[in-house]
Design an enzyme around this catalytic site. Structure first.
Site, PDB file in Angstrom:
ATOM      1  N   PRO A 128       2.995 102.524   1.744  1.00 19.20           N
ATOM      2  CA  PRO A 128       4.447 102.774   1.704  1.00 19.20           C
ATOM      3  C   PRO A 128       4.978 103.691   2.804  1.00 19.20           C
ATOM      4  O   PRO A 128       6.118 104.140   2.716  1.00 19.20           O
ATOM      5  CB  PRO A 128       4.626 103.422   0.332  1.00 19.20           C
ATOM      6  CG  PRO A 128       3.341 104.156   0.104  1.00 19.20           C
ATOM      7  CD  PRO A 128       2.267 103.328   0.748  1.00 19.20           C
ATOM      8  N   ASN A 133       3.657 106.698   4.397  1.00 21.76           N
ATOM      9  CA  ASN A 133       3.422 108.141   4.575  1.00 21.76           C
ATOM     10  C   ASN A 133       2.918 108.461   5.970  1.00 21.76           C
ATOM     11  O   ASN A 133       3.387 109.385   6.627  1.00 21.76           O
ATOM     12  CB  ASN A 133       2.407 108.641   3.541  1.00 21.76           C
ATOM     13  CG  ASN A 133       3.027 108.729   2.167  1.00 21.76           C
ATOM     14  OD1 ASN A 133       4.153 109.184   2.033  1.00 21.76           O
ATOM     15  ND2 ASN A 133       2.316 108.271   1.165  1.00 21.76           N
ATOM     16  N   CYS A 154      -9.523 105.925   1.267  1.00 21.07           N
ATOM     17  CA  CYS A 154      -9.545 107.001   0.267  1.00 21.07           C
ATOM     18  C   CYS A 154     -10.631 106.672  -0.754  1.00 21.07           C
ATOM     19  O   CYS A 154     -10.415 106.788  -1.954  1.00 21.07           O
ATOM     20  CB  CYS A 154      -8.175 107.183  -0.370  1.00 21.07           C
ATOM     21  SG  CYS A 154      -7.498 105.706  -1.116  1.00 21.07           S
ATOM     22  N   ALA A 184       0.548  99.827   6.791  1.00 19.23           N
ATOM     23  CA  ALA A 184       1.410 101.004   6.839  1.00 19.23           C
ATOM     24  C   ALA A 184       2.086 101.388   5.528  1.00 19.23           C
ATOM     25  O   ALA A 184       2.456 102.542   5.337  1.00 19.23           O
ATOM     26  CB  ALA A 184       2.483 100.787   7.904  1.00 19.23           C
ATOM     27  N   ARG A 219       5.951  95.929  -0.350  1.00 19.58           N
ATOM     28  CA  ARG A 219       5.559  97.331  -0.129  1.00 19.58           C
ATOM     29  C   ARG A 219       6.263  97.924   1.094  1.00 19.58           C
ATOM     30  O   ARG A 219       6.448  99.133   1.186  1.00 19.58           O
ATOM     31  CB  ARG A 219       4.039  97.438   0.000  1.00 19.58           C
ATOM     32  CG  ARG A 219       3.333  97.364  -1.367  1.00 19.58           C
ATOM     33  CD  ARG A 219       1.830  97.325  -1.230  1.00 19.58           C
ATOM     34  NE  ARG A 219       1.243  98.484  -0.595  1.00 19.58           N
ATOM     35  CZ  ARG A 219       0.917  99.625  -1.221  1.00 19.58           C
ATOM     36  NH1 ARG A 219       1.131  99.738  -2.505  1.00 19.58           N
ATOM     37  NH2 ARG A 219       0.370 100.625  -0.563  1.00 19.58           N
TER      38      ARG A 219
END
Ligand SMILES: C[S@@+](CC[C@H](N)C(=O)[O-])C[C@H]1O[C@@H](n2cnc3c(N)ncnc32)[C@H](O)[C@@H]1O
Length: 485
Positions: A126, A128, A244, A124, A152
């Protein structure tokens, strides 16, 4: 936190050797792809819908001379060009919006969490996607936000407090072995650690090739994370797997392997979002056949929608799911914490009805905390934090916290003061504001006051000797640093 590298257009990506050359055969327009990577991304803001609508955010920015445009395929997001610095604006400091790259809005948009659902965000930090889910649930119910890195999670905790969301519990576990005691979930986000090749428009190092050994370690972890996320999903529930990166080894191959391991317990749902050009997942790569059903996955190529790169797969649990998980119970209320929470009604005029929607409790002795009354945390596993701190318990009088005010300040009908733009930044710098007799009239000496700008809550102050004392947290003020003013 490490400072993000400023975007530097590469010299000539199309001609040079880069991490992307290996994908040339599966990219429909190589030149357009390379050209897209050389353009900086427009800042993207997602309205904090617990506090304002996208249209209200649009108006607020427009009135200040900016020219936002809707993202289109995600209804709460705006793109703002023309030199807008999203992290420096008072609205970001006051949590009115989340700064989030457009592509990274996709997994939660696809998962479509609804109020009443219990959601796990397995990787999860940072945070978003955690706050995106928390908003989508209407700031009620349960999001369990887990990450293997306690450090984090600090950033996630900040996002939760600034955003004023009261439906998040945080855990620090290796998600590959997330315990069954966390309970079962209607929806699960597995936003896996990856080689990040799609983030090139933010970080130019993303174009450096990933070593096969590193990739192999990533793939093993991604597979185990996805399988555990799937195992914690209740029958009929859905999981979104996202990265990503462009690498099929980290994308279609991971999903195909997980589906094969589950033998019919899950099916892929076509990843489609209205208004967004998503390309189908690859059915084969480098001599490995993933199967025709992988076309249901979605690939976001940067040149199709002017975004970063992303991969998504949406999986639905279709078996009857004999599960090892138990449904956890809501957190118990603590009477002393409820008495402290009463400060919001007595001093600030937040209605009893609003406060009744929250459970008040302690986690340590410093703050009375609040969480949504229907929140069910993570059952039998240690939770680092649930909800947000609402009232500082050891001061006299008890002090409403800034996080509490971010969550509840817009319901205040009592002591409220509107600040001018210059005063807002002075308040963030913790400077006292001198109020004339007119503005001070009606405020109680030594009383707490919700401070607003253009009708939106920005924090809490105390009225003393004709001045407003800033109670903006030192750490938040430091984080805003020289950026304000
Ligand atoms: C792509 S980032 C997540 C970004 C986040 N979902 C967001 O939207 O802000 C991947 C995260 O996975 C975490 N991670 C890496 N290995 C993990 C593991 N075994 N279990 C849980 N989290 C892990 C990393 O610490 C990192 O925060």
């Amino acid at each position: 936190m490490a400072r993000r590298e400023r975007y530097q257009p590469p010299e000539d990506l199309a001609r040079g050797e880069s991490a992307y050359t290996r994908y040339r055969a599966v990219i429909d327009d190589w030149q357009a792809f390379c050209d897209a990577l050389q353009r900086p991304l427009s800042p993207c803001l997602r309205a904090n819908t617990t506090r304002l609508t996208r249209d209200e955010l649009d108006k607020l920015l427009r009135d200040e001379g900016w020219d936002p445009r809707p993202l289109g395929w995600q209804g709460d997001a705006l793109l703002v060009d023309g030199g807008f610095r999203p992290g420096h604006h008072w609205g970001a400091i006051a949590g009115l919006y989340q700064i989030q790259e457009a592509a990274s809005l996709l997994p939660v948009q696809l998962l479509d969490p609804r109020p009443g659902e219990r959601v796990l965000d397995l990787c999860a930090a940072p945070g978003n996607k955690t706050v995106q889910v928390a908003d989508a649930l209407g700031n009620r119910g349960t999001v369990v936000a887990n990450d293997a890195s306690a450090g984090r999670l600090g950033a996630l905790g900040q996002a939760v407090k600034r955003h004023g969301v009261v439906n998040v519990s945080q855990t620090v576990r290796d998600g590959q072995g997330m315990p069954w005691a966390a309970g079962r979930f209607d929806k699960v986000v597995v936003d896996a650690p990856c080689s990040c090749e799609g983030t090139f428009r933010k970080t130019a190092t993303a174009a450096e090739p990933t070593s096969p050994a590193f990739r192999q370690r990533l793939v093993q972890r991604q597979q185990r994370l996805l399988l555990r996320g799937m195992a914690l999903t209740r029958p009929g529930g859905t999981v979104v797997y996202s990265t990503c990166t462009f690498a099929p080894e980290e994308n279609e191959a991971v999903v195909a392997a997980a589906l094969a391991r589950c033998s019919g317990a899950f099916e892929l749902i076509p990843a489609r979002v209205a208004g967004l050009q998503l390309s189908p997942g690859l059915e084969a790569w480098d001599g490995v056949d993933f199967g025709a059903d992988m076309a249901a996955c979605g690939r976001l190529w940067p040149h199709h929608n002017d975004t970063g790169g992303f991969f998504v797969a949406l999986l639905r649990r279709v078996d009857d799911g004999s599960s090892q998980s138990e449904d956890p119970l809501p957190l118990p209320e603590e009477p002393r914490a409820r008495t402290l929470l009463q400060t919001f009604e007595d001093e600030l005029g937040v209605s009893a009805e609003v406060l009744d929607g929250l459970t008040a409790f302690f986690e340590g002795s410093k703050y009375a905390k609040v969480v949504a009354a229907d929140h069910t945390a993570a059952g039998g596993i240690p939770v680092v934090r649930s909800g947000i701190p609402a009232v500082r318990a050891q001061t006299r009088p008890p002090k409403p916290s800034t996080a509490g005010v971010m969550a509840l300040g817009h319901h205040a009908r009592g002591a409220v003061l509107e600040l001018e733009r210059a005063e807002v930044y002075a308040f963030f710098r913790r400077e006292p504001l001198l109020l004339g007799p007119e503005r001070g009239s009606g405020l109680r000496e030594g009383g707490h006051v919700v401070l607003r700008h253009r009708g939106h809550t920005i924090g809490i102050g105390m009225y003393r000797n004709g001045a407003m004392v800033s109670l903006f947290p030192k750490a938040w003020s430091r984080a805003a640093g020289g950026t304000v003013g």
